[in-house]
Design a protein around this motif. Structure first.
Motif, PDB file in Angstrom:
ATOM      1  N   LEU A 112       8.798 -30.642  43.809  1.00 37.43           N
ATOM      2  CA  LEU A 112       7.522 -29.977  44.110  1.00 37.43           C
ATOM      3  C   LEU A 112       6.442 -30.358  43.085  1.00 37.43           C
ATOM      4  O   LEU A 112       5.368 -30.838  43.444  1.00 37.43           O
ATOM      5  N   THR A 116       3.403 -33.199  43.570  1.00 33.10           N
ATOM      6  CA  THR A 116       2.059 -32.668  43.323  1.00 33.10           C
ATOM      7  C   THR A 116       1.318 -33.520  42.303  1.00 33.10           C
ATOM      8  O   THR A 116       0.189 -33.967  42.544  1.00 33.10           O
ATOM      9  N   TYR A 119       0.215 -36.841  43.946  1.00 31.05           N
ATOM     10  CA  TYR A 119      -0.969 -36.882  44.818  1.00 31.05           C
ATOM     11  C   TYR A 119      -2.241 -36.532  44.043  1.00 31.05           C
ATOM     12  O   TYR A 119      -3.329 -37.043  44.356  1.00 31.05           O
ATOM     13  N   ALA A 137      -3.384 -26.986  31.008  1.00 32.30           N
ATOM     14  CA  ALA A 137      -1.972 -26.546  30.924  1.00 32.30           C
ATOM     15  C   ALA A 137      -1.036 -27.759  30.960  1.00 32.30           C
ATOM     16  O   ALA A 137      -0.083 -27.818  31.734  1.00 32.30           O
ATOM     17  N   GLY A 141       4.826 -27.324  33.978  1.00 32.05           N
ATOM     18  CA  GLY A 141       5.602 -28.137  34.913  1.00 32.05           C
ATOM     19  C   GLY A 141       4.790 -29.279  35.488  1.00 32.05           C
ATOM     20  O   GLY A 141       5.098 -30.459  35.285  1.00 32.05           O
ATOM     21  N   VAL A 142       3.709 -28.965  36.201  1.00 36.83           N
ATOM     22  CA  VAL A 142       2.864 -30.018  36.764  1.00 36.83           C
ATOM     23  C   VAL A 142       2.199 -30.801  35.631  1.00 36.83           C
ATOM     24  O   VAL A 142       2.120 -32.032  35.669  1.00 36.83           O
ATOM     25  N   THR A 161      -3.741 -27.002  25.944  1.00 36.07           N
ATOM     26  CA  THR A 161      -2.496 -26.224  25.812  1.00 36.07           C
ATOM     27  C   THR A 161      -2.817 -25.007  24.944  1.00 36.07           C
ATOM     28  O   THR A 161      -3.825 -24.987  24.243  1.00 36.07           O
ATOM     29  N   TYR A 181      -8.039 -24.034  24.536  1.00 38.14           N
ATOM     30  CA  TYR A 181      -8.937 -23.666  25.641  1.00 38.14           C
ATOM     31  C   TYR A 181     -10.335 -23.290  25.157  1.00 38.14           C
ATOM     32  O   TYR A 181     -11.299 -23.355  25.909  1.00 38.14           O
ATOM     33  N   TYR A 225      -6.271 -26.922  41.680  1.00 36.41           N
ATOM     34  CA  TYR A 225      -5.027 -26.969  42.453  1.00 36.41           C
ATOM     35  C   TYR A 225      -4.150 -25.750  42.228  1.00 36.41           C
ATOM     36  O   TYR A 225      -3.027 -25.696  42.748  1.00 36.41           O
ATOM     37  N   ALA A 227      -4.066 -21.380  40.308  1.00 39.14           N
ATOM     38  CA  ALA A 227      -4.807 -20.293  39.680  1.00 39.14           C
ATOM     39  C   ALA A 227      -3.860 -19.395  38.880  1.00 39.14           C
ATOM     40  O   ALA A 227      -3.731 -18.214  39.149  1.00 39.14           O
ATOM     41  N   SER A 229      -4.200 -18.137  36.047  1.00 33.54           N
ATOM     42  CA  SER A 229      -4.883 -17.025  35.357  1.00 33.54           C
ATOM     43  C   SER A 229      -5.623 -16.125  36.336  1.00 33.54           C
ATOM     44  O   SER A 229      -6.306 -15.195  35.928  1.00 33.54           O
ATOM     45  N   PRO A 250      -6.753 -28.625  46.782  1.00 29.25           N
ATOM     46  CA  PRO A 250      -5.691 -29.270  47.550  1.00 29.25           C
ATOM     47  C   PRO A 250      -4.385 -28.494  47.523  1.00 29.25           C
ATOM     48  O   PRO A 250      -4.190 -27.603  46.685  1.00 29.25           O
ATOM     49  N   LEU A 252       0.012 -29.354  48.242  1.00 24.11           N
ATOM     50  CA  LEU A 252       1.030 -30.379  48.518  1.00 24.11           C
ATOM     51  C   LEU A 252       1.386 -30.424  49.999  1.00 24.11           C
ATOM     52  O   LEU A 252       1.691 -31.495  50.532  1.00 24.11           O
ATOM     53  N   GLU A 299       5.290 -16.207  33.438  1.00 24.95           N
ATOM     54  CA  GLU A 299       3.999 -15.516  33.441  1.00 24.95           C
ATOM     55  C   GLU A 299       3.480 -15.247  32.045  1.00 24.95           C
ATOM     56  O   GLU A 299       2.277 -15.139  31.831  1.00 24.95           O
ATOM     57  N   ARG A 301       3.611 -17.252  29.680  1.00 29.18           N
ATOM     58  CA  ARG A 301       3.259 -18.574  29.135  1.00 29.18           C
ATOM     59  C   ARG A 301       4.248 -19.024  28.075  1.00 29.18           C
ATOM     60  O   ARG A 301       3.897 -19.764  27.152  1.00 29.18           O
ATOM     61  N   THR A 303       7.068 -20.681  28.782  1.00 30.38           N
ATOM     62  CA  THR A 303       7.883 -21.818  29.223  1.00 30.38           C
ATOM     63  C   THR A 303       7.119 -23.132  29.070  1.00 30.38           C
ATOM     64  O   THR A 303       5.895 -23.158  29.006  1.00 30.38           O
TER      65      THR A 303
HETATM   66  N1  LIG Z   1      -1.831 -27.149  44.919  1.00 27.65           N
HETATM   67  C1  LIG Z   1      -0.631 -27.631  44.800  1.00 27.65           C
HETATM   68  O1  LIG Z   1      -0.220 -28.516  45.583  1.00 27.65           O
HETATM   69  C2  LIG Z   1       0.253 -27.120  43.705  1.00 27.65           C
HETATM   70  C3  LIG Z   1       1.601 -27.511  43.615  1.00 27.65           C
HETATM   71  C4  LIG Z   1       2.336 -27.099  42.498  1.00 27.65           C
HETATM   72  C5  LIG Z   1       1.755 -26.274  41.543  1.00 27.65           C
HETATM   73  N2  LIG Z   1       0.476 -25.846  41.716  1.00 27.65           N
HETATM   74  C6  LIG Z   1      -0.195 -25.014  40.719  1.00 27.65           C
HETATM   75  O2  LIG Z   1      -0.112 -25.676  39.485  1.00 27.65           O
HETATM   76  C7  LIG Z   1      -0.192 -24.724  38.429  1.00 27.65           C
HETATM   77  C8  LIG Z   1       0.945 -24.979  37.476  1.00 27.65           C
HETATM   78  O3  LIG Z   1       2.158 -24.676  38.152  1.00 27.65           O
HETATM   79  P1  LIG Z   1       3.560 -24.840  37.455  1.00 27.65           P
HETATM   80  O4  LIG Z   1       4.564 -24.337  38.406  1.00 27.65           O
HETATM   81  O5  LIG Z   1       3.664 -26.219  36.906  1.00 27.65           O
HETATM   82  O6  LIG Z   1       3.453 -23.793  36.246  1.00 27.65           O
HETATM   83  P2  LIG Z   1       3.311 -24.075  34.672  1.00 27.65           P
HETATM   84  O7  LIG Z   1       2.154 -24.989  34.440  1.00 27.65           O
HETATM   85  O8  LIG Z   1       4.626 -24.508  34.137  1.00 27.65           O
HETATM   86  O9  LIG Z   1       2.969 -22.641  34.102  1.00 27.65           O
HETATM   87  C9  LIG Z   1       1.665 -22.158  34.119  1.00 27.65           C
HETATM   88  C10 LIG Z   1       0.915 -22.532  32.824  1.00 27.65           C
HETATM   89  O10 LIG Z   1      -0.437 -22.196  33.006  1.00 27.65           O
HETATM   90  C11 LIG Z   1      -1.016 -21.914  31.768  1.00 27.65           C
HETATM   91  N3  LIG Z   1      -1.807 -20.681  31.828  1.00 27.65           N
HETATM   92  C12 LIG Z   1      -3.100 -20.564  31.475  1.00 27.65           C
HETATM   93  N4  LIG Z   1      -3.517 -19.316  31.653  1.00 27.65           N
HETATM   94  C13 LIG Z   1      -2.474 -18.603  32.110  1.00 27.65           C
HETATM   95  C14 LIG Z   1      -2.309 -17.239  32.443  1.00 27.65           C
HETATM   96  N5  LIG Z   1      -3.317 -16.348  32.333  1.00 27.65           N
HETATM   97  N6  LIG Z   1      -1.101 -16.833  32.884  1.00 27.65           N
HETATM   98  C15 LIG Z   1      -0.097 -17.702  33.009  1.00 27.65           C
HETATM   99  N7  LIG Z   1      -0.191 -19.020  32.702  1.00 27.65           N
HETATM  100  C16 LIG Z   1      -1.385 -19.467  32.239  1.00 27.65           C
HETATM  101  C17 LIG Z   1       0.131 -21.786  30.758  1.00 27.65           C
HETATM  102  O11 LIG Z   1       0.121 -22.915  29.904  1.00 27.65           O
HETATM  103  P3  LIG Z   1      -0.685 -22.770  28.484  1.00 27.65           P
HETATM  104  O12 LIG Z   1      -0.008 -21.646  27.778  1.00 27.65           O
HETATM  105  O13 LIG Z   1      -0.559 -24.076  27.806  1.00 27.65           O
HETATM  106  O14 LIG Z   1      -2.087 -22.442  28.857  1.00 27.65           O
HETATM  107  C18 LIG Z   1       1.365 -21.742  31.616  1.00 27.65           C
HETATM  108  O15 LIG Z   1       2.487 -22.292  30.952  1.00 27.65           O
HETATM  109  C19 LIG Z   1      -0.151 -23.355  39.108  1.00 27.65           C
HETATM  110  O16 LIG Z   1      -1.467 -22.890  39.257  1.00 27.65           O
HETATM  111  C20 LIG Z   1       0.426 -23.665  40.473  1.00 27.65           C
HETATM  112  O17 LIG Z   1       0.054 -22.727  41.438  1.00 27.65           O
HETATM  113  C21 LIG Z   1      -0.274 -26.270  42.774  1.00 27.65           C
END
Ligand SMILES: NC(=O)c1ccc[n+]([C@@H]2O[C@H](COP(=O)([O-])OP(=O)(O)OC[C@H]3O[C@@H](n4cnc5c(N)ncnc54)[C@H](OP(=O)(O)O)[C@@H]3O)[C@@H](O)[C@H]2O)c1
Length: 311
Positions: A112, A116, A119, A137, A141-142, A161, A181, A225, A227, A229, A250, A252, A299, A301, A303
């Motif tokens: 996933l 992501t 693309y 961030a 993961g992404v 970060t 930030y 892509y 949200a 926060s 966008p 996926l 949640e 932050r 991980t």
């Molecule tokens: N549109 C798509 O196709 C698609 C597909 C996959 C994922 N996503 C989106 O990509 C983003 C990242 O997803 P992920 O699964 O890889 O998660 P992730 O980046 O591993 O975790 C979220 C990260 O966001 C940052 N963050 C900043 N403000 C935050 C807050 N208020 N609460 C929580 N985290 C916060 C944190 O990093 P820092 O502590 O360094 O700020 C946190 O580690 C998400 O928004 C997800 O919905 C979108």
């Protein structure tokens, strides 16, 4: 079988390990024994509610990998509801076969977020050699995958970060400049000698989206892509005139909307992994029963990289 069920929307406390009936595949589906489950930020939105993902009562999650029960074939998926479980009834057309060079765990960790990141860097804004892009961030993961793919395409990455440990992971993924930030837009402007970046990849949302425009260069692309926060406030399209900017929101699902596109995208991702161009960092593993803890940590932050659950 055991699965993580949520019977109402809410915080991590709504996630419960339950004994539920084994899934019964219908036409076009196969029974898969799940070996690894990918945790994604979208699972938090699904659990919280607000119209995203399955409505409760349901088994949460959409990503995993395992073996087809009847054939032993190794497969992965990125979009199947009910993935936090020991077994899943999966439409065969939504499964991707796993090549020998990709372990089942890595597939569950990569599909996933990896498709992501791919693309985002290749389609949302096709990063070209020398482009400056801003990845928010970047240790997530992404973020870690997008940073690597942006570098592989010849781009230059400014990464945000929240901690020193995360900053060093982003640097390890190839980020040229890693910043916090605070005042990130001003700093990105300074780093690019006042020009601004060609694209902003923003999965953080409310906390960063509006400020980001200050860092966007001429005809730059704001790619919102996710949200993590919270959802950003709406914008007036008229404000885009300041830099002839583009905005994309966008998902996926669009880029994998047919079985052919899904297979193509998964194959491209697996090639990057098998050739060693993309490192999949599993930052934490939890037993399925500890899914609640995994959500709490994500949640909060705490991980980095990918979180994987093991049934
Ligand atoms: N549109 C798509 O196709 C698609 C597909 C996959 C994922 N996503 C989106 O990509 C983003 C990242 O997803 P992920 O699964 O890889 O998660 P992730 O980046 O591993 O975790 C979220 C990260 O966001 C940052 N963050 C900043 N403000 C935050 C807050 N208020 N609460 C929580 N985290 C916060 C944190 O990093 P820092 O502590 O360094 O700020 C946190 O580690 C998400 O928004 C997800 O919905 C979108």
């Amino acid at each position: 079988m055991r699965a993580i069920v949520f019977e109402r929307n809410g915080g991590p406390e709504v996630l419960e390990l339950k004994e539920v009936p084994a899934p019964d595949p219908v036409d076009g589906e196969v029974l898969v024994d799940v070996e690894a489950i990918g945790v994604n930020y979208r699972d938090v939105y699904e659990r919280d509610g607000g119209g995203y993902g399955s409505a409760p009562p349901a088994i949460i999650g959409v990503e995993g990998a395992g073996t087809i029960h009847d054939t032993g074939e190794r497969v992965g998926w990125a979009h199947l509801a009910g993935s936090y479980a020991e077994q899943i009834a999966a439409p065969a057309a939504r499964l991707v076969p796993l090549p020998d060079g990709v372990s089942t765990e890595v597939a569950a960790a990569a599909l996933l977020q990896g498709m992501t990141a791919y693309y985002l860097a290749a389609d949302s804004y096709p990063i070209a050699a020398g482009d400056w892009v801003l990845v928010h961030a970047a240790a997530g993961g992404v973020g870690l995958l997008l940073t690597q793919i942006a570098k592989w395409r010849g781009g230059r990455v400014i990464a945000t970060t929240s901690t020193e440990e995360k900053a060093s992971l982003a640097r390890g993924a190839g980020a040229d400049e890693v910043i916090g930030y605070e005042r990130f837009a001003d700093r990105a402007k300074e780093i690019t000698d006042g020009e601004g970046v060609a694209a902003i990849y923003d999965g953080v949302g409310k906390a960063t989206f509006l400020d980001g425009f200050k860092a966007l260069g001429p005809a730059g692309r704001m790619i919102l892509y996710g949200a993590a926060s919270g959802r950003p406030d709406p914008i007036d399209p008229g404000m885009l005139v300041a830099g002839s900017w583009y905005v994309q929101r966008p998902t996926l699902g669009t880029y994998t909307r047919t079985p052919e596109l899904l297979q193509e995208r998964a194959r491209a991702l697996f090639e990057l992994i098998e050739s060693g161009k993309l490192d999949i960092r599993i930052g934490a593993r939890y037993p399925l029963a500890q899914a609640r803890q995994a959500h709490e940590d994500l949640e909060a932050r705490k991980t980095t990289g990918k979180i994987v659950l093991t049934p």
